[in-house]
Motif scaffolding. Structure first.
Motif, short mmCIF file in Angstrom:
data_model
loop_
_atom_site.label_atom_id
_atom_site.label_comp_id
_atom_site.label_asym_id
_atom_site.label_seq_id
_atom_site.Cartn_x
_atom_site.Cartn_y
_atom_site.Cartn_z
N TYR A 115 -7.99 3.52 -4.78
CA TYR A 115 -7.87 3.52 -6.25
C TYR A 115 -8.93 2.59 -6.85
O TYR A 115 -9.55 2.93 -7.86
N SER A 142 0.81 -1.21 0.00
CA SER A 142 0.00 0.00 0.00
C SER A 142 0.86 1.27 0.00
O SER A 142 0.58 2.23 -0.72
N LYS A 143 1.93 1.27 0.80
CA LYS A 143 2.82 2.44 0.84
C LYS A 143 3.52 2.64 -0.50
O LYS A 143 3.66 3.78 -0.98
N LYS A 163 0.86 3.98 -3.04
CA LYS A 163 0.42 5.35 -2.75
C LYS A 163 1.51 6.37 -3.05
O LYS A 163 1.23 7.50 -3.44
N LYS A 164 2.78 5.96 -2.92
CA LYS A 164 3.91 6.85 -3.21
C LYS A 164 3.86 7.35 -4.65
O LYS A 164 4.18 8.51 -4.93
N GLY A 185 -0.67 8.28 -5.40
CA GLY A 185 -1.33 9.28 -4.57
C GLY A 185 -2.56 8.76 -3.86
O GLY A 185 -3.18 9.48 -3.08
N LEU A 186 -2.92 7.52 -4.11
CA LEU A 186 -4.06 6.87 -3.47
C LEU A 186 -3.63 5.49 -3.00
O LEU A 186 -2.72 4.87 -3.57
N SER A 187 -4.30 4.99 -1.96
CA SER A 187 -4.05 3.61 -1.54
C SER A 187 -4.67 2.69 -2.58
O SER A 187 -5.55 3.10 -3.35
#
Length: 272
Positions: free
Chosen positions: A268, A254-255, A258-259, A262-264
């Motif tokens: 998304y 997830s990290k 998202k990096k 911009g969304l998990s």
């Protein structure tokens, strides 16, 4: 299968076939021919050089001399096959204007309707012209083969951005090919550098110079769109997708996602 040319054009050895799904089982590897498949309609599977590709209407598949292939089509399929002997193909290789390595890595061509119809027409014309042994027809056939190869070349250059990458530096092209083969189990620069026979530092230098990204950034650039597509098109649990891409756990996955997005992954998927 309707075979319009074979034994009676020994002077040129170009072969044109028009077949249906019943004929697909008879197609086999020809080590001395470049095979150009024009799929007019229908679906199926086409294995080329150990990779399996889907068959769809108005698509072109290329099988190069010596490549293994296996074609299986569903009912109501219709295809045209133009087989160009290696000798003739070698004479006209310059007509493609696309590196052979690129063509072999991306054998599926996505032409416009206009281009596909042109290929069908020129291929059909060649089929009937092959029955004429005259020297005039020989030159006409050569001209039509050039039209076919040039049309395919323009389509590849229009649809495959990796052509430009190859022209910038062939090693970077192979780097991206390797990522696409191992993206689910490997994201380390050292792995890809080792397979390319260069150091991780040199790979990084090449990426920064030609692609304006670090080697790690290029890996992420290729992988992220694939993950995005799988999240949107698969019904699988996100945690299973994380493990499928060799992440240690869902939190790490997830990290990472998202990096760049911009969304998990969950957010998304929900926005669809």
């Amino acid at each position: 299968m309707k075979q319009l040319s074979a034994e009676y054009n020994e002077w040129d050895k170009i072969i044109y076939l028009r077949g249906t799904h019943r004929d697909s089982y008879r197609i086999h590897t020809e080590k001395d021919f470049l095979s150009v498949f024009l799929f007019e309609k229908g679906k199926g599977k086409h294995q080329i050089a150990h990779e399996e590709y889907g068959v769809h209407k108005k698509k072109v598949h290329l099988v190069f001399p010596g490549q293994l292939q296996k074609l299986r089509l569903e009912e109501d399929a219709l295809f045209h096959l133009l087989m160009i002997p290696k000798v003739r193909y070698a004479e006209m290789i310059s007509e493609i204007h696309v590196p052979l390595t690129v063509c072999q890595q991306y054998p599926i061509i996505y032409p416009s309707d206009e281009t596909f119809n042109l290929l069908i027409k020129e291929g059909g014309d060649i089929a009937f012209e092959l029955m004429d042994r005259s020297c005039v027809m020989h030159y006409i056939i050569q001209a039509k083969l050039r039209i076919i190869l040039q049309s395919i070349s323009r389509t590849i250059r229009r649809t495959c951005r990796d052509v430009q990458i190859y022209e910038q530096h062939p090693v970077l092209f192979m780097f991206i090919i390797l990522i696409r083969k191992h993206f689910k189990e490997e994201r380390t620069v050292s792995f890809y550098a080792g397979n390319l026979g260069i150091t991780a530092n040199y790979l990084n230098v090449l990426c920064k110079k030609h692609l304006k990204k670090t080697a790690s950034g290029v890996i992420d650039m290729v992988i992220i769109p694939m993950i995005k597509q799988e999240i949107m098109t698969s019904d699988d649990l996100l945690v299973n997708i994380a493990y499928d891409y060799s992440f240690q756990n869902y939190v790490h996955f997830s990290k990472y996602f998202k990096k760049y997005v911009g969304l998990s992954p969950m957010a998304y998927r929900k926005q669809a």
